[in-house]
Write a protein that holds these residues in place. Structure first.
Motif, short mmCIF file in Angstrom:
data_model
loop_
_atom_site.label_atom_id
_atom_site.label_comp_id
_atom_site.label_asym_id
_atom_site.label_seq_id
_atom_site.Cartn_x
_atom_site.Cartn_y
_atom_site.Cartn_z
N ARG A 1 -9.13 -64.39 106.59
CA ARG A 1 -8.95 -65.58 106.82
C ARG A 1 -7.54 -66.25 106.73
O ARG A 1 -6.85 -65.39 106.35
CB ARG A 1 -9.96 -66.56 105.81
CG ARG A 1 -11.43 -66.26 106.04
CD ARG A 1 -12.21 -67.05 105.14
NE ARG A 1 -13.70 -66.87 105.19
CZ ARG A 1 -14.40 -67.58 106.15
NH1 ARG A 1 -13.75 -68.64 106.81
NH2 ARG A 1 -15.61 -67.39 106.08
N THR B 1 -26.85 -62.56 102.18
CA THR B 1 -27.41 -63.87 102.96
C THR B 1 -28.44 -64.72 102.02
O THR B 1 -28.48 -65.78 102.07
CB THR B 1 -28.03 -63.31 104.20
OG1 THR B 1 -26.83 -62.63 104.88
CG2 THR B 1 -28.31 -64.50 105.08
N THR C 1 -26.97 -72.86 99.56
CA THR C 1 -26.75 -73.94 100.77
C THR C 1 -28.04 -74.84 100.80
O THR C 1 -27.86 -75.96 100.96
CB THR C 1 -26.46 -73.32 101.96
OG1 THR C 1 -27.41 -72.53 102.39
CG2 THR C 1 -24.84 -72.61 101.77
N ARG D 1 -17.05 -78.16 108.65
CA ARG D 1 -15.50 -77.28 108.81
C ARG D 1 -15.10 -77.23 107.55
O ARG D 1 -15.00 -78.24 106.78
CB ARG D 1 -14.81 -77.58 109.98
CG ARG D 1 -14.20 -78.85 109.76
CD ARG D 1 -13.08 -79.59 110.92
NE ARG D 1 -12.37 -81.04 110.51
CZ ARG D 1 -11.47 -80.93 109.92
NH1 ARG D 1 -11.04 -80.08 109.52
NH2 ARG D 1 -11.16 -82.22 109.61
N ILE E 1 -20.27 -70.11 103.77
CA ILE E 1 -19.53 -71.01 104.67
C ILE E 1 -20.15 -70.84 106.24
O ILE E 1 -20.28 -71.87 106.90
CB ILE E 1 -18.20 -70.02 104.79
CG1 ILE E 1 -17.48 -70.62 103.44
CG2 ILE E 1 -17.16 -70.72 105.96
CD1 ILE E 1 -16.31 -69.83 103.30
N GLY E 2 -20.68 -69.68 106.75
CA GLY E 2 -21.50 -69.57 108.01
C GLY E 2 -22.60 -70.54 107.97
O GLY E 2 -22.77 -70.94 109.08
N LEU E 3 -23.16 -70.79 106.82
CA LEU E 3 -24.37 -71.45 106.98
C LEU E 3 -24.20 -73.09 106.91
O LEU E 3 -25.21 -73.92 107.22
CB LEU E 3 -25.46 -71.02 106.13
CG LEU E 3 -25.87 -69.56 106.00
CD1 LEU E 3 -26.79 -69.41 104.57
CD2 LEU E 3 -26.83 -69.61 106.98
N TRP E 4 -22.93 -73.32 106.29
CA TRP E 4 -22.79 -74.92 105.95
C TRP E 4 -22.41 -75.71 107.12
O TRP E 4 -21.55 -75.25 108.05
CB TRP E 4 -21.63 -74.94 104.97
CG TRP E 4 -21.72 -76.29 104.36
CD1 TRP E 4 -20.89 -77.34 104.40
CD2 TRP E 4 -22.85 -76.79 103.36
NE1 TRP E 4 -21.13 -78.23 103.82
CE2 TRP E 4 -22.24 -78.23 103.12
CE3 TRP E 4 -24.09 -76.57 103.01
CZ2 TRP E 4 -23.24 -78.99 102.23
CZ3 TRP E 4 -25.06 -77.29 102.16
CH2 TRP E 4 -24.27 -78.39 101.96
N ARG F 1 -28.05 -68.56 101.41
CA ARG F 1 -29.23 -69.58 101.76
C ARG F 1 -29.66 -70.39 100.67
O ARG F 1 -30.05 -71.42 100.79
CB ARG F 1 -30.22 -68.95 102.57
CG ARG F 1 -29.84 -68.42 103.95
CD ARG F 1 -31.05 -67.55 104.65
NE ARG F 1 -30.53 -67.19 105.83
CZ ARG F 1 -31.09 -66.24 106.64
NH1 ARG F 1 -32.17 -65.52 106.32
NH2 ARG F 1 -30.73 -65.97 107.98
N ASP G 1 -18.61 -66.18 102.05
CA ASP G 1 -18.54 -66.19 103.31
C ASP G 1 -19.80 -66.38 104.19
O ASP G 1 -19.83 -67.31 105.16
CB ASP G 1 -17.83 -64.77 103.93
CG ASP G 1 -16.14 -64.72 103.50
OD1 ASP G 1 -15.58 -65.78 103.37
OD2 ASP G 1 -15.88 -63.37 103.29
N GLU G 2 -20.82 -65.91 103.75
CA GLU G 2 -22.28 -66.10 104.16
C GLU G 2 -22.59 -67.62 104.23
O GLU G 2 -23.09 -68.05 105.04
CB GLU G 2 -23.39 -65.23 103.67
CG GLU G 2 -23.34 -63.72 104.00
CD GLU G 2 -23.75 -63.34 105.37
OE1 GLU G 2 -24.25 -64.18 105.94
OE2 GLU G 2 -23.22 -62.08 105.67
#
Length: 271
Positions: free
Chosen positions: A224, A12, A19, A56, A50-53, A16, A47-48
């Motif tokens: 995915r 993470t 990103t 879509r 992608i969740g922060l960006w 961070r 994957d972490e």
């Protein structure tokens, strides 16, 4: 201790850092954590991120892993997400794209596949079995990019960890009669009127459809999938060509058109 053995919190932290650097268009001078030593560890970071960006996923890119790393990492390709706000239509005008000062940037002539249906989740796809999933094929230019200038210098796991070194996709025109013609198509790339690469679909290991099969199998293992309308940038057809702000690139796909683009200094984006 490798990242594969470390806590998820480190993934993470790395995600961070990447990103935030992309969001603010600031370079990362050193890798922001323990260097991943497997693709599984790299995709955990990805994957972490992608969740922060704040966007879509609208597609995926594939990048080649050459020898001997393909044996070491157990894969001949790596994958990264392409986000909806970083897909730009090509037209008669030159397309401008941002590059992060002191980061990495490159242009790649590519063949793009568009899915026509949601792909069933399985891990036995082949270059032949994926063809009925494809609705259209296009020419395009992948914008490779990262805030970390050394993104490609520390092995494929580092490359994969930061969105697969993707910064966008310029989508060109549709390829007519693509089922018959795609395997034999050729293209060239120029930067500032100098030819920097020639190639075509045959330069992609086992062809563009094998790239799609690899992606589907990889995403299945990551939990995915691929959806109708998503775009797959199948791999560099003339090579990976570094570019700096102020330079102009032209990808020439012969009868299927050309794409002109201009690198400019990147600015930060709103979350």
């Amino acid at each position: 201790m490798s990242l594969a053995e470390s806590t998820a919190s480190e993934a993470t932290v790395i995600a961070r850092a990447f990103t935030e650097a992309r969001r603010t268009a600031r370079a990362v001078t050193t890798y922001p954590g323990t260097v991943p030593d497997t693709l599984e560890a790299a995709y955990r970071i990805q994957d972490e991120a992608i969740g922060l960006w704040p966007d879509r996923i609208a597609g995926w890119k594939l990048g080649r892993i050459g020898a001997p790393d393909d044996q070491r990492f157990g894969a001949g390709r790596l994958a990264g997400p392409i986000f909806s706000r970083a897909i730009w239509p090509a037209g008669t005008e030159t397309v401008r794209f941002g590059v992060i000062d002191k980061g990495f940037a490159a242009v790649e002539a590519e063949y793009i596949l568009e899915l026509g249906v949601n792909a069933p989740s399985r891990d036995d796809w082949t270059a032949t079995s994926v063809i009925p999933l494809v609705a259209n094929a296009f020419v395009g230019v992948e914008i490779a990019g990262s805030p970390f200038a050394g993104i490609n210098l520390h092995g494929p796991a580092v490359t994969a960890s930061d969105f697969g070194n993707n910064a966008g996709l310029i989508l060109g025109g549709a390829i007519m009669d693509w089922r018959r013609r795609l395997p034999d198509l050729t293209c060239q790339m120029q930067i500032d009127d100098v030819l920097v690469g020639s190639g075509g679909a045959q330069a992609i290991p086992n062809g563009p459809f094998d790239s799609l099969a690899f992606l589907l199998n990889t995403l299945h293992r990551r939990g995915r999938g691929l959806e109708a309308g998503q775009l797959i940038s199948t791999g560099a057809a003339t090579g990976v060509h570094s570019i700096s702000a102020g330079s102009r690139a032209v990808a020439d796909f012969g009868p299927d058109g050309h794409i002109a683009c201009l690198a400019v200094k990147a600015e930060g984006i709103q979350p």
